[in-house]
Every structure is written in structure tokens, then in C-alpha cells.
Scaffold this motif. Sequence first.
Motif, PDB file in Angstrom:
ATOM      1  N   ASN A   3      12.010 -15.180 -23.174  1.00 41.23           N
ATOM      2  CA  ASN A   3      12.157 -16.596 -23.531  1.00 41.23           C
ATOM      3  C   ASN A   3      11.640 -17.524 -22.430  1.00 41.23           C
ATOM      4  O   ASN A   3      11.608 -18.738 -22.600  1.00 41.23           O
ATOM      5  N   THR A   4      11.242 -16.932 -21.298  1.00 42.82           N
ATOM      6  CA  THR A   4      10.796 -17.719 -20.140  1.00 42.82           C
ATOM      7  C   THR A   4       9.573 -17.050 -19.519  1.00 42.82           C
ATOM      8  O   THR A   4       9.512 -15.821 -19.442  1.00 42.82           O
ATOM      9  N   ILE A   5       8.612 -17.864 -19.089  1.00 42.16           N
ATOM     10  CA  ILE A   5       7.433 -17.327 -18.398  1.00 42.16           C
ATOM     11  C   ILE A   5       7.224 -18.124 -17.111  1.00 42.16           C
ATOM     12  O   ILE A   5       7.213 -19.349 -17.125  1.00 42.16           O
ATOM     13  N   ILE A   6       7.073 -17.398 -16.023  1.00 43.67           N
ATOM     14  CA  ILE A   6       6.761 -17.997 -14.718  1.00 43.67           C
ATOM     15  C   ILE A   6       5.319 -17.635 -14.379  1.00 43.67           C
ATOM     16  O   ILE A   6       4.969 -16.458 -14.322  1.00 43.67           O
ATOM     17  N   PHE A   7       4.494 -18.648 -14.174  1.00 46.92           N
ATOM     18  CA  PHE A   7       3.079 -18.427 -13.880  1.00 46.92           C
ATOM     19  C   PHE A   7       2.742 -18.728 -12.426  1.00 46.92           C
ATOM     20  O   PHE A   7       3.266 -19.678 -11.836  1.00 46.92           O
ATOM     21  N   ASP A   8       1.820 -17.939 -11.894  1.00 49.10           N
ATOM     22  CA  ASP A   8       1.104 -18.308 -10.687  1.00 49.10           C
ATOM     23  C   ASP A   8       0.047 -19.336 -11.095  1.00 49.10           C
ATOM     24  O   ASP A   8      -0.200 -19.555 -12.288  1.00 49.10           O
ATOM     25  N   PHE A   9      -0.608 -19.960 -10.134  1.00 47.54           N
ATOM     26  CA  PHE A   9      -1.593 -21.004 -10.418  1.00 47.54           C
ATOM     27  C   PHE A   9      -3.023 -20.520 -10.171  1.00 47.54           C
ATOM     28  O   PHE A   9      -3.825 -20.401 -11.091  1.00 47.54           O
ATOM     29  N   GLY A  10      -3.337 -20.211  -8.897  1.00 48.32           N
ATOM     30  CA  GLY A  10      -4.690 -19.804  -8.542  1.00 48.32           C
ATOM     31  C   GLY A  10      -5.074 -18.462  -9.142  1.00 48.32           C
ATOM     32  O   GLY A  10      -4.326 -17.493  -9.059  1.00 48.32           O
ATOM     33  N   ASP A  11      -6.253 -18.425  -9.758  1.00 49.05           N
ATOM     34  CA  ASP A  11      -6.810 -17.238 -10.412  1.00 49.05           C
ATOM     35  C   ASP A  11      -6.005 -16.809 -11.635  1.00 49.05           C
ATOM     36  O   ASP A  11      -6.206 -15.712 -12.165  1.00 49.05           O
ATOM     37  N   VAL A  12      -5.077 -17.656 -12.076  1.00 46.46           N
ATOM     38  CA  VAL A  12      -4.431 -17.490 -13.376  1.00 46.46           C
ATOM     39  C   VAL A  12      -4.890 -18.650 -14.273  1.00 46.46           C
ATOM     40  O   VAL A  12      -5.393 -18.432 -15.371  1.00 46.46           O
ATOM     41  N   PHE A  13      -4.749 -19.871 -13.781  1.00 50.27           N
ATOM     42  CA  PHE A  13      -5.259 -21.047 -14.490  1.00 50.27           C
ATOM     43  C   PHE A  13      -6.466 -21.634 -13.761  1.00 50.27           C
ATOM     44  O   PHE A  13      -7.506 -21.877 -14.351  1.00 50.27           O
ATOM     45  N   LEU A  14      -6.299 -21.865 -12.480  1.00 55.40           N
ATOM     46  CA  LEU A  14      -7.375 -22.436 -11.658  1.00 55.40           C
ATOM     47  C   LEU A  14      -8.209 -21.312 -11.050  1.00 55.40           C
ATOM     48  O   LEU A  14      -7.679 -20.447 -10.349  1.00 55.40           O
ATOM     49  N   ASN A  15      -9.505 -21.308 -11.334  1.00 56.47           N
ATOM     50  CA  ASN A  15     -10.383 -20.302 -10.727  1.00 56.47           C
ATOM     51  C   ASN A  15     -10.557 -20.594  -9.245  1.00 56.47           C
ATOM     52  O   ASN A  15     -10.643 -21.759  -8.833  1.00 56.47           O
ATOM     53  N   LYS A  16     -10.619 -19.536  -8.454  1.00 53.01           N
ATOM     54  CA  LYS A  16     -10.810 -19.673  -7.011  1.00 53.01           C
ATOM     55  C   LYS A  16     -12.114 -18.995  -6.603  1.00 53.01           C
ATOM     56  O   LYS A  16     -12.613 -18.122  -7.312  1.00 53.01           O
ATOM     57  N   ASN A  17     -12.643 -19.400  -5.452  1.00 50.90           N
ATOM     58  CA  ASN A  17     -13.889 -18.824  -4.957  1.00 50.90           C
ATOM     59  C   ASN A  17     -13.743 -18.543  -3.469  1.00 50.90           C
ATOM     60  O   ASN A  17     -14.159 -19.341  -2.622  1.00 50.90           O
ATOM     61  N   GLY A  18     -13.104 -17.424  -3.162  1.00 51.44           N
ATOM     62  CA  GLY A  18     -12.867 -17.058  -1.772  1.00 51.44           C
ATOM     63  C   GLY A  18     -14.143 -16.844  -0.996  1.00 51.44           C
ATOM     64  O   GLY A  18     -14.221 -17.163   0.194  1.00 51.44           O
ATOM     65  N   GLU A  19     -15.178 -16.335  -1.672  1.00 53.08           N
ATOM     66  CA  GLU A  19     -16.452 -16.077  -1.004  1.00 53.08           C
ATOM     67  C   GLU A  19     -17.104 -17.375  -0.538  1.00 53.08           C
ATOM     68  O   GLU A  19     -17.632 -17.453   0.578  1.00 53.08           O
ATOM     69  N   ALA A  20     -17.039 -18.405  -1.377  1.00 53.38           N
ATOM     70  CA  ALA A  20     -17.619 -19.703  -1.011  1.00 53.38           C
ATOM     71  C   ALA A  20     -16.891 -20.294   0.191  1.00 53.38           C
ATOM     72  O   ALA A  20     -17.511 -20.885   1.085  1.00 53.38           O
ATOM     73  N   LYS A  21     -15.561 -20.122   0.211  1.00 54.27           N
ATOM     74  CA  LYS A  21     -14.778 -20.626   1.341  1.00 54.27           C
ATOM     75  C   LYS A  21     -15.146 -19.892   2.625  1.00 54.27           C
ATOM     76  O   LYS A  21     -15.337 -20.528   3.683  1.00 54.27           O
ATOM     77  N   GLU A  22     -15.260 -18.587   2.544  1.00 50.39           N
ATOM     78  CA  GLU A  22     -15.607 -17.791   3.732  1.00 50.39           C
ATOM     79  C   GLU A  22     -16.984 -18.176   4.270  1.00 50.39           C
ATOM     80  O   GLU A  22     -17.179 -18.292   5.484  1.00 50.39           O
TER      81      GLU A  22
END
Length: 205
Positions: A3-22
Motif C-alpha cells: 500500500n506504500t512505495i518509497i522511491f529513490d530519486f536519481g537514476d529512478v526518475f532523474l537520469n544521472k551522468n556520472g561520466e560527464a561529471k568525472e
Amino acid sequence: MVNTIIFDFGDVFLNKNGEAKEKALAKLGLHDWNDDLEKLEKKLETGKLDEEGFLKGIQPYTDNASLDQIRDAWNMGIADFPLYRLEFLQKLAANYRLFLLSNTDPIHMEKFEQDAGASFYSDFYQCFERIYFSHEIGYRKPAAEAFNYLINNHDIQPKRTLFVDDKKFNTDAAEALGFQVWNLQAGEEDVVDMFEKKIITQEEM
């Protein structure tokens, strides 16, 4: 029955680009994210260090980059948030209690809100009963305190709650506390495929 869902944000809804940051940080002379910088990031993500303190802490590891240059490079890790994921979430909100629990920092959140625009991020936030960012509550996943913060404040029953996160050490920690979990594989799976993958069955809606 969930009856309840707990979501993470990054790479679940918001795409991330670790390679670009590095790559962006490397252009400033920072080629190795060492233990000291990891500790610095943890302090930022748990609210023990402010933005200026974090950027100044990184500065000595660069080729004399400015704080603005470091901030811009840090924010290269923030990519896009597809509209179809928001639309899926809005439908989900009609049938479940939804929460957001994210390890993040004020620099990245400001960048997300600037890029998304007030209308989009307001619609996103309104899908949740409450939103919890690590830098605001002082705890980061996978620490049990981060999960217990939600349990204690919202009368959440772990056995009836699904926790969705792209990091296995986070879903492992949640599972140990009795949550049902989905370790979403970013780039291979999409949160909108939750029913097709039978993470939750349509009958539970």
C-alpha cells in the motif's frame, strides 16, 4: 499487499551522468575522487557542510578552479527527467502512499529545479505524501536511521511497503528491515515498467 512505495530519486526518475561529471572535474585537475573527498560529499549530503564549504573543500584538489567552475562541473552529473515518468507517477499516486527518500545535496537539487522549472518540479513533488532529502534529515541510505525516520513519522509497515532504489546496498539494507524491494538497474530497466515486471501486480492497485 503493498500500500506504500518509497522511491529513490536519481537514476529512478532523474537520469544521472556520472561520466560527464568525472570528465568535467578532470578538466579542472581533479582526477581521483579519494576517501577525503568521499567524506566531504557525505557531510554535504547529511547537512553537516554547506555548499560553500563543500566547494572550497574540493578546490585544493583542482588546478586552482573557481567555486563556480567546480559547481558547474559537479552539476554535470544531473541529466534529464523524462515527462513519461512523471505521468506514470501521477497515476500511481491515486492508488498508493508515495514517499521520496534520496541521498542528495542542495547543489544538485537547485540544479534540478532550475532545469525542470517550477511547474514540473511542483507537479513531481505533489505526487508524494512527503519528500525526504538526506541533507535535510541528516541521514543517508543505507543507514537504518534513514528508513526508520520514515517508519516512525508516518506509521509505515515495511512488509506492506515497496522500496525502489538503483543501489543494491540500499535495497539490501531496506530488505533487512522487512521492506519489499526492487533494485532497479539503471539503463536496463525503467520505473514505469513496474507492472510489466510484476514488481507489483495490477490487482494490488
